[in-house]
Design a protein around this motif. Structure first.
Motif, short mmCIF file in Angstrom:
data_model
loop_
_atom_site.label_atom_id
_atom_site.label_comp_id
_atom_site.label_asym_id
_atom_site.label_seq_id
_atom_site.Cartn_x
_atom_site.Cartn_y
_atom_site.Cartn_z
N SER A 55 2.63 5.48 -8.31
CA SER A 55 1.19 5.71 -8.47
C SER A 55 0.87 6.29 -9.84
O SER A 55 -0.22 6.05 -10.38
CB SER A 55 0.68 6.64 -7.36
N LYS A 97 1.27 4.56 -2.93
CA LYS A 97 1.17 5.98 -2.58
C LYS A 97 2.38 6.78 -3.04
O LYS A 97 2.36 8.01 -3.03
CB LYS A 97 1.01 6.13 -1.07
N GLN A 98 3.44 6.09 -3.46
CA GLN A 98 4.63 6.79 -3.92
C GLN A 98 4.32 7.50 -5.25
O GLN A 98 3.63 6.93 -6.11
CB GLN A 98 5.79 5.82 -4.10
N TYR A 106 0.83 -1.21 0.00
CA TYR A 106 0.00 0.00 0.00
C TYR A 106 0.86 1.26 0.00
O TYR A 106 0.51 2.27 -0.64
CB TYR A 106 -0.93 -0.01 1.21
N SER A 107 2.00 1.21 0.67
CA SER A 107 2.88 2.38 0.66
C SER A 107 3.48 2.59 -0.73
O SER A 107 3.71 3.73 -1.15
CB SER A 107 3.98 2.22 1.71
#
Length: 276
Positions: free
Chosen positions: A142, A137-138, A133-134
């Motif tokens: 993304s 978000k990058q 998930y991280s």
């Protein structure tokens, strides 16, 4: 109409087993329905022979050579670590579930179901879910899953007005398999993410994205350059496959490496599309 239990056709020798000699006098013990021990001949299969007919088969990457089954022993490593093969396999499977991010990332329940399909244990999934998930978000990672960002890619830029007017649209094919005949061999592989731009239904441009979960070793700039060079031949095979299968001009197909560990999406197109 034949009566019940009537044999209509038979081929071969029904008593072939009577002609099989004892092989090396090796016998195994079995139990009959009456509990008595019986000695049964052990049949040995002939060894596999090298394939002589047809074309040689090749695969651009290790990911294309093997089925995606995660090992069961990743937790035997040091505490908190995950087998790199399991990690790469699971991240690829999870990214396959992402078409565009405008509706948000995949739900955790869906990702856990995917992990279960690949036989990844729960503790490993618990470790990798927040990392995945991280990654989404990058900013650079993304952008791979954002439609507006596609127009920043050189092969799509000329179609910006047609995309805005609805005359052209993006189509995503995740884990796109292909089989291609080249130089007397069958080349087969799977493209992680293929975005095709269609105008009036006809493919006019394409972008190939290959995910890499490799850990950084040494200085980042040097590591990125080495990875780009290392995977160049693989991406060249992917480009040829897309050109051939979709009839897209060579200069209209771009290839990129998504280096997930450092949130870098590197163009690997260069001029190698000019090669035959």
């Amino acid at each position: 109409c034949a009566p019940p239990e009537k044999t209509l056709y038979e081929c071969g020798n029904a008593t072939w087993y009577r002609d099989v000699p004892a092989m090396n006098n090796v016998r195994v013990v079995a139990h009959s329905a009456h509990g008595k021990r019986q000695s049964v001949p052990k049949l040995l299969l002939a060894p596999l022979r090298e394939r002589h007919r047809g074309l040689r088969r090749d695969a651009p990457s290790r990911h294309d050579r093997t089925s995606i089954i995660a090992p069961f022993t990743e937790r035997s490593l040091t505490a908190g670590s995950v087998d790199p093969r399991t990690r790469g396999t699971l991240f690829h499977a999870w990214f396959e579930a992402v078409e565009w991010l405008h509706d948000g990332p995949p739900k955790e329940s869906q990702l856990r179901q995917i992990a279960a399909h690949h036989s990844v244990e729960k503790t490993t999934v618990d470790d990798l879910l927040p990392i995945f998930y991280s990654m989404l978000k990058q900013p650079n990672t993304s952008a791979v899953f954002t439609q507006a960002a596609q127009l920043d890619i050189s092969v799509f830029r000329a179609f910006a007005q047609k995309v805005a007017g609805g005359a052209a649209e993006f189509c995503v094919e995740n884990e796109r398999p292909f089989v291609l005949k080249r130089n007397g061999a069958i080349v087969q592989g799977t493209i992680d993410r293929l975005v095709i731009l269609r105008e009036a239904g006809k493919p006019v441009a394409a972008d190939i994205v290959d995910y890499k979960t490799d850990k950084v070793a040494g200085e980042i700039a040097t590591w990125v350059a080495e990875k780009t060079q290392h995977y160049a031949a693989q991406l060249q095979q992917y480009r040829r496959a897309v050109q051939t299968c979709f009839g897209i001009e060579p200069a209209a197909v771009s290839t990129r490496l998504a280096l997930l560990e450092v949130d870098m999406v590197v163009s690997a197109t260069g001029t190698d599309y000019l090669l035959s």
